[in-house]
Design an enzyme around this catalytic site. Structure first.
Site, mmCIF file in Angstrom:
data_model
loop_
_atom_site.group_PDB
_atom_site.id
_atom_site.type_symbol
_atom_site.label_atom_id
_atom_site.label_comp_id
_atom_site.label_asym_id
_atom_site.label_seq_id
_atom_site.Cartn_x
_atom_site.Cartn_y
_atom_site.Cartn_z
ATOM 1 N N GLU A 124 6.847 3.400 46.227
ATOM 2 C CA GLU A 124 7.158 2.502 45.258
ATOM 3 C C GLU A 124 8.590 3.033 44.231
ATOM 4 O O GLU A 124 8.305 2.162 43.364
ATOM 5 C CB GLU A 124 5.750 2.124 44.365
ATOM 6 N N PHE A 182 8.115 9.651 47.965
ATOM 7 C CA PHE A 182 9.414 8.793 47.823
ATOM 8 C C PHE A 182 10.581 9.846 47.658
ATOM 9 O O PHE A 182 12.095 9.459 47.092
ATOM 10 C CB PHE A 182 8.966 9.444 46.630
ATOM 11 N N GLU A 230 1.488 23.028 44.877
ATOM 12 C CA GLU A 230 2.307 21.904 44.537
ATOM 13 C C GLU A 230 2.798 21.903 43.468
ATOM 14 O O GLU A 230 2.435 20.685 42.968
ATOM 15 C CB GLU A 230 2.298 21.059 45.728
ATOM 16 N N LYS A 275 6.717 0.854 54.810
ATOM 17 C CA LYS A 275 5.797 0.346 52.950
ATOM 18 C C LYS A 275 7.178 1.360 52.623
ATOM 19 O O LYS A 275 6.153 2.504 52.383
ATOM 20 C CB LYS A 275 4.310 0.060 53.112
ATOM 21 N N SER A 300 1.479 12.869 49.553
ATOM 22 C CA SER A 300 0.738 14.211 49.152
ATOM 23 C C SER A 300 -0.388 14.973 49.862
ATOM 24 O O SER A 300 -0.261 13.843 50.793
ATOM 25 C CB SER A 300 0.897 13.925 47.846
ATOM 26 N N CYS A 307 9.682 18.557 50.186
ATOM 27 C CA CYS A 307 8.496 19.838 50.817
ATOM 28 C C CYS A 307 9.105 20.899 51.720
ATOM 29 O O CYS A 307 7.793 21.700 52.165
ATOM 30 C CB CYS A 307 7.765 18.709 52.494
HETATM 31 P P1 NAD Z 1 1.859 10.203 47.462
HETATM 32 O O1 NAD Z 1 0.653 10.703 48.254
HETATM 33 O O2 NAD Z 1 2.162 10.188 45.842
HETATM 34 O O3 NAD Z 1 2.698 8.698 47.875
HETATM 35 C C1 NAD Z 1 2.939 8.541 49.649
HETATM 36 C C2 NAD Z 1 2.631 6.871 49.787
HETATM 37 O O4 NAD Z 1 1.697 6.842 49.749
HETATM 38 C C3 NAD Z 1 3.503 6.576 48.873
HETATM 39 O O5 NAD Z 1 4.048 5.203 49.621
HETATM 40 C C4 NAD Z 1 2.605 5.569 48.500
HETATM 41 O O6 NAD Z 1 2.606 3.907 48.038
HETATM 42 C C5 NAD Z 1 1.072 5.901 49.156
HETATM 43 N N1 NAD Z 1 -0.189 5.220 48.322
HETATM 44 C C6 NAD Z 1 -0.392 6.077 47.281
HETATM 45 N N2 NAD Z 1 -2.162 5.975 47.461
HETATM 46 C C7 NAD Z 1 -1.852 5.398 48.639
HETATM 47 C C8 NAD Z 1 -3.324 5.699 48.885
HETATM 48 N N3 NAD Z 1 -4.975 5.559 47.952
HETATM 49 N N4 NAD Z 1 -3.328 5.028 50.805
HETATM 50 C C9 NAD Z 1 -2.836 4.981 51.391
HETATM 51 N N5 NAD Z 1 -1.782 5.154 50.577
HETATM 52 C C10 NAD Z 1 -1.019 5.280 49.449
HETATM 53 O O7 NAD Z 1 3.602 11.330 47.899
HETATM 54 P P2 NAD Z 1 5.375 11.301 47.128
HETATM 55 O O8 NAD Z 1 5.387 11.242 45.557
HETATM 56 O O9 NAD Z 1 5.926 10.206 47.143
HETATM 57 O O10 NAD Z 1 5.842 12.401 47.957
HETATM 58 C C11 NAD Z 1 5.565 13.708 47.746
HETATM 59 C C12 NAD Z 1 4.481 14.474 48.364
HETATM 60 O O11 NAD Z 1 5.199 13.837 49.621
HETATM 61 C C13 NAD Z 1 4.627 16.291 48.431
HETATM 62 O O12 NAD Z 1 3.420 16.530 48.869
HETATM 63 C C14 NAD Z 1 5.834 16.515 49.927
HETATM 64 O O13 NAD Z 1 4.979 17.744 49.641
HETATM 65 C C15 NAD Z 1 5.086 15.378 50.808
HETATM 66 N N6 NAD Z 1 6.577 15.210 51.331
HETATM 67 C C16 NAD Z 1 5.447 16.287 52.720
HETATM 68 C C17 NAD Z 1 6.942 15.836 53.807
HETATM 69 C C18 NAD Z 1 6.581 16.738 54.820
HETATM 70 O O14 NAD Z 1 6.853 16.521 55.966
HETATM 71 N N7 NAD Z 1 4.926 17.287 55.194
HETATM 72 C C19 NAD Z 1 7.945 15.579 53.771
HETATM 73 C C20 NAD Z 1 8.389 14.727 52.665
HETATM 74 C C21 NAD Z 1 7.141 14.460 51.530
#
Ligand code: NAD
Length: 492
Positions: free
Chosen positions: A187, A160, A393, A184, A237, A292
């Site tokens: 959401e 997000f 985190e 994708k 995450s 992140c």
């Molecule tokens: P999230 O893991 O909740 O969601 C990420 C994506 O995964 C979304 O598109 C979501 O719809 C999808 N998703 C959810 N459940 C899933 C499943 N079971 N299987 C496959 N896909 C699924 O993360 P978020 O809250 O959107 O983003 C924040 C997180 O992203 C933080 O932990 C942040 O540190 C990390 N982040 C990391 C980097 C990096 O480069 N390391 C960069 C940006 C964000």
């Protein structure tokens, strides 16, 4: 107060972009998309049905056969056009990002700029890669050539917090190399990528080269497991990332998984505090702590502790909260009501475990936007590395101050963390800085920099629980989207 106009008040029910057409989803699983500064619905997002996701994959598969045959210089021309239309619409994309995510407009502009840089980098790398690698006369009369070939269809799953940028860590490289993609977006923040796709239509890419579907877990899992998808990129995450990596491996797929973080920012006794404080503010509270690369644990080494704490808290107390489209605002809301509750939960946990809350951001009021999901900066003192708030985190505007006697102790703290996304040091000593960069286990290192965000021409690195895989986002991913063929030639 100057509030820039929103691009639109409401974006309607978002459509899917499949095979060059905007498709109304038949899904009945529809969710509201919010403007977090106002607690206002700005769109509805349908979670695509399995058949719709499969149709997008099918379109990408069909498009691949022709797209890969297009000469590289012609594919690059599409990317040049893409750069130009993105430049034209950059301000619009940035405003929509602020509207849906909440970050301040300058941060959104920075995001859009980086997105365009990735298109530029993809053009540059495509030119150099398409030359191939050749060695004459590896044996008498025999030559050897390395050829890179595009692999096929890839899924791109976004988080997000950088809703328009993250797909561009991968998509421009994939398509310029001859692959096709299904994106994708998150959401929670699907509107910026939806709009970017609308802008991209002006480029006239052949149908099926880039597709966008909306949804959550089910849509992502269809992309990961579908036999016609060669691999997936995931940014999100650690909990979900670990699952994605396992699932991809089970299905024999390539995966790049960039995951969560808990970043340490070390301030040495010889640091220039006047210069460090503004960048520390941006590190801990920029994007409302939802990066992140956000600072999370502030480690004061030796006698810098008192002056650092005082100046840090003073500067944090001065940050102005509000709607990110207001240019005078320093910090926007967090992304959802749920995120706000989760962050407050962590603050309560910190108090419970004995840390001292010296700046409490829980009850801030933003008069013009009373319903927004605002949280002011919170600062904890007397934090120890074993506390939950120092380990997990939080992904919000919460800073934990820890103390270390010396650099060795600070490095040990960092290396004990499960995460390894970023570590920064503030110092005037080249020797300490060098020691730090060599010994800390983190992918992105900042030296007198609080957000060590790599340019598109570098990989977006990460270690330990912050990363699963071999290749990273941005320029590193060219090897991800291609396979290598070696041709050994002899002519009689
Ligand atoms: P999230 O893991 O909740 O969601 C990420 C994506 O995964 C979304 O598109 C979501 O719809 C999808 N998703 C959810 N459940 C899933 C499943 N079971 N299987 C496959 N896909 C699924 O993360 P978020 O809250 O959107 O983003 C924040 C997180 O992203 C933080 O932990 C942040 O540190 C990390 N982040 C990391 C980097 C990096 O480069 N390391 C960069 C940006 C964000």
């Amino acid at each position: 107060m100057v509030v820039l106009e929103e691009v639109k008040k409401h974006y309607g029910r978002l459509k899917l972009y499949i095979d060059g057409e905007w498709v109304e989803s038949e899904s009945t699983d529809v969710h509201p998309v919010m403007n977090p500064a106002k607690d206002e619905v700005i769109a509805e997002v349908p979670f695509a049905t399995k058949e719709e996701v499969e149709r997008a994959i099918e379109a990408a598969k069909e498009a691949f056969e022709k797209w890969r045959e297009l000469p590289m210089p012609s594919r690059i021309q599409y990317l040049f056009k893409l750069k130009n239309v993105l430049e034209e619409h950059a301000e619009e994309i940035s405003r929509i990002t602020t509207q849906n995510h909440g970050k301040i407009i300058d941060e959104s502009r920075g995001e859009t700029r980086r997105l365009i840089e990735n298109v530029e980098a993809a053009c540059a790398v495509a030119y150099s890669l398409s030359k191939g690698e050749h060695m004459d006369q590896i044996a008498a009369g025999i030559d050897e050539t390395l050829i890179r070939e595009p692999l096929g269809v890839f899924g791109i799953i976004g988080p997000f917090n950088f809703p328009a940028l993250v797909p561009f860590w991968f998509m421009p490289y994939a398509i310029v190399l001859g692959c096709t993609v299904v994106i994708k977006p998150s959401e929670i923040t699907p509107v910026p990528m939806h709009w970017t796709m609308k802008v991209m239509e002006k480029v006239g890419l052949p149908p099926g080269v880039v597709n966008v579907v909306h949804g959550s877990k089910d849509v992502a899992e269809t992309l990961i497991t579908h036999p016609d998808v060669k691999g997936v990129t995931f940014v999100g995450s650690t909990r979900v990332g670990r699952h994605v990596y396992k699932l991809a491996a089970e299905h024999g797929k390539r995966a790049i998984v960039q995951a969560g973080a808990k970043n340490f920012i070390v301030v040495m006794p010889d640091a220039n505090l006047e210069k460090a404080i503004p960048t520390l503010m941006s590190s801990f509270f920029g994007n409302t702590g939802q990066r992140c690369l956000s600072g999370a644990n502030l480690v004061a080494v030796g006698d810098i502790y008192e002056p650092l704490k005082k100046k840090f808290v003073e500067a944090a107390s001065r940050l102005k909260l509000g709607y990110g489209l207001d240019e005078s605002v320093n910090m926007g809301p967090v992304v959802t009501k749920r995120a706000k509750e989760r962050i407050i939960g962590y603050i309560e946990k910190g108090i419970e475990e004995g840390a001292k809350l010296i700046l409490d951001g829980r009850n801030v009021k933003v008069e013009e936007y009373p319903n927004g999901y605002f949280l002011g900066p919170s600062v904890f003192d007397d934090v120890t590395p074993d506390m939950t708030i120092a380990k997990e985190e939080i992904f919000g505007p919460v800073a934990c101050i820890l103390r270390a006697e010396n650099l060795d102790e600070a490095i040990e703290m960092i290396n004990k963390s499960n995460y390894g996304n970023e570590a920064c040091i503030f110092t005037s000593s080249g020797k300490w800085a060098r020691e730090f960069r060599r010994r800390v286990q983190a992918g992105n290192i900042g030296i007198n920099i609080g957000i060590a965000a790599p340019m598109a021409f570098f990989p977006f690195a990460g270690m330990k629980d912050s990363f699963f895989g071999v290749l990273h986002g941005q320029i590193d991913c060219v090897d991800f989207f291609t396979d290598k063929k070696v041709v050994v030639t002899r002519w009689w």
